[in-house]
Write a protein that holds these residues in place. Sequence first.
Motif, PDB file in Angstrom:
ATOM      1  N   THR A  16       5.111   7.177   1.009  1.00 53.42           N
ATOM      2  CA  THR A  16       5.735   6.084   1.757  1.00 53.42           C
ATOM      3  C   THR A  16       4.979   4.786   1.484  1.00 53.42           C
ATOM      4  O   THR A  16       3.748   4.750   1.532  1.00 53.42           O
ATOM      5  CB  THR A  16       5.720   6.386   3.266  1.00 53.42           C
ATOM      6  N   THR A  17       5.706   3.724   1.206  1.00 51.92           N
ATOM      7  CA  THR A  17       5.073   2.431   0.939  1.00 51.92           C
ATOM      8  C   THR A  17       5.170   1.520   2.162  1.00 51.92           C
ATOM      9  O   THR A  17       6.096   1.645   2.968  1.00 51.92           O
ATOM     10  CB  THR A  17       5.714   1.730  -0.268  1.00 51.92           C
TER      11      THR A  17
ATOM     12  N   ILE B 178      10.127  10.087  11.844  1.00 47.81           N
ATOM     13  CA  ILE B 178       9.042   9.173  11.494  1.00 47.81           C
ATOM     14  C   ILE B 178       8.756   9.344  10.008  1.00 47.81           C
ATOM     15  O   ILE B 178       8.687  10.477   9.506  1.00 47.81           O
ATOM     16  CB  ILE B 178       7.763   9.477  12.291  1.00 47.81           C
ATOM     17  N   CYS B 179       8.547   8.237   9.296  1.00 45.96           N
ATOM     18  CA  CYS B 179       8.235   8.322   7.862  1.00 45.96           C
ATOM     19  C   CYS B 179       6.764   8.608   7.604  1.00 45.96           C
ATOM     20  O   CYS B 179       6.413   9.200   6.572  1.00 45.96           O
ATOM     21  CB  CYS B 179       8.630   7.024   7.163  1.00 45.96           C
ATOM     22  N   ALA B 180       5.893   8.175   8.515  1.00 47.03           N
ATOM     23  CA  ALA B 180       4.456   8.401   8.370  1.00 47.03           C
ATOM     24  C   ALA B 180       3.841   8.449   9.759  1.00 47.03           C
ATOM     25  O   ALA B 180       4.292   7.754  10.673  1.00 47.03           O
ATOM     26  CB  ALA B 180       3.802   7.312   7.531  1.00 47.03           C
ATOM     27  N   ILE B 181       2.804   9.270   9.926  1.00 41.60           N
ATOM     28  CA  ILE B 181       2.147   9.402  11.228  1.00 41.60           C
ATOM     29  C   ILE B 181       0.655   9.135  11.078  1.00 41.60           C
ATOM     30  O   ILE B 181       0.061   9.406  10.041  1.00 41.60           O
ATOM     31  CB  ILE B 181       2.380  10.790  11.857  1.00 41.60           C
ATOM     32  N   GLY B 182       0.085   8.583  12.146  1.00 38.79           N
ATOM     33  CA  GLY B 182      -1.334   8.259  12.073  1.00 38.79           C
ATOM     34  C   GLY B 182      -1.940   8.079  13.444  1.00 38.79           C
ATOM     35  O   GLY B 182      -1.361   8.460  14.470  1.00 38.79           O
TER      36      GLY B 182
ATOM     37  N   PHE C 128       0.864  -1.170   0.000  1.00 38.05           N
ATOM     38  CA  PHE C 128       0.000   0.000   0.000  1.00 38.05           C
ATOM     39  C   PHE C 128       0.904   1.224   0.000  1.00 38.05           C
ATOM     40  O   PHE C 128       2.077   1.147   0.383  1.00 38.05           O
ATOM     41  CB  PHE C 128      -0.888   0.031   1.246  1.00 38.05           C
ATOM     42  N   THR C 129       0.353   2.358  -0.389  1.00 42.79           N
ATOM     43  CA  THR C 129       1.115   3.604  -0.389  1.00 42.79           C
ATOM     44  C   THR C 129       0.350   4.666   0.377  1.00 42.79           C
ATOM     45  O   THR C 129      -0.816   4.941   0.073  1.00 42.79           O
ATOM     46  CB  THR C 129       1.375   4.099  -1.822  1.00 42.79           C
ATOM     47  N   PHE C 130       0.999   5.246   1.380  1.00 44.13           N
ATOM     48  CA  PHE C 130       0.405   6.390   2.083  1.00 44.13           C
ATOM     49  C   PHE C 130       0.392   7.590   1.147  1.00 44.13           C
ATOM     50  O   PHE C 130       1.167   7.648   0.184  1.00 44.13           O
ATOM     51  CB  PHE C 130       1.194   6.722   3.340  1.00 44.13           C
TER      52      PHE C 130
END
Length: 271
Positions: free
Chosen positions: A12-13, A140-144, A6-8
């Motif tokens: 970022t994958t 961090i590469c992605a946040i959620g 999946f890709t954000f």
Amino acid sequence: MKEKQFTFYNGTTVPYIGFGTWQIPNEEAYDAVTMTIKNGYTHIDTALAYRNEENVGKAIKDSGLSRDAIFLTSKLPAKIKGYDETLEAFNTTLTNLGMDYIDLYLIHAPWPWDEIGKDCTKENIQTWKAMEKLYNDKKICAIGVSNFSIEDIQALIDACDIVPMANQIPFYIGRDQKDLLAFCKTNNILVEAYSPLATGDILDSPKIVGMAKKYNVTPAQLSIRYCIEKETLPLPKSIHESRIIENSQLDFTISPADVEILDAIKDVREN
């Protein structure tokens, strides 16, 4: 599995299936994660509240894979709210894991687990601003978020600069969270499906067992594949190698008609 991702929305994958470590004690986490990576998983999910970050990190480092070959998620404990508190907890997680960065960092819940439903909107906004700083600082590469409702997410969108990239929620046959899933899709938020097997309750459903036979797969494989058909990222968990392998063997698709049948199941214990 490495080739399916999946890709954000930030590019970022993330591998399309992850290994969850909830309820795996620290003393067992090293062997579980080592076994998981050996069998092809490169997406590992942990949390400070799980109290197993230390051995999760050690298993990753001892795997022989480069750091960028692993996608690692951890979470801010639900009871920790506030800007400075978030930065401190994140540093604790980095130390526990022995890492320089985390691929995905989530707010574990919008309220403390012993005060479910409490309005922590103001505190979550300050927490999210700290998450934004960590993201902008490339820690961090992605946040959620995790366990956030539509209203909880909308409050962050209205008050902050970065839309959450993920929402990790309980999602499985019989609990498809249709409205929340639609909201997340509209806002390009990837839904991660934890407890895709409903902590085992799902596996004896006659309808699921029957459909699994039709596809020549196990009820667990059908249930995990269902999450992928719904464009969510499943996070199955097991400490048994045979099941770890089984849960990743998902090279089949469920027909749209059969997905609709599974969508109609509302209580897996009665179907």
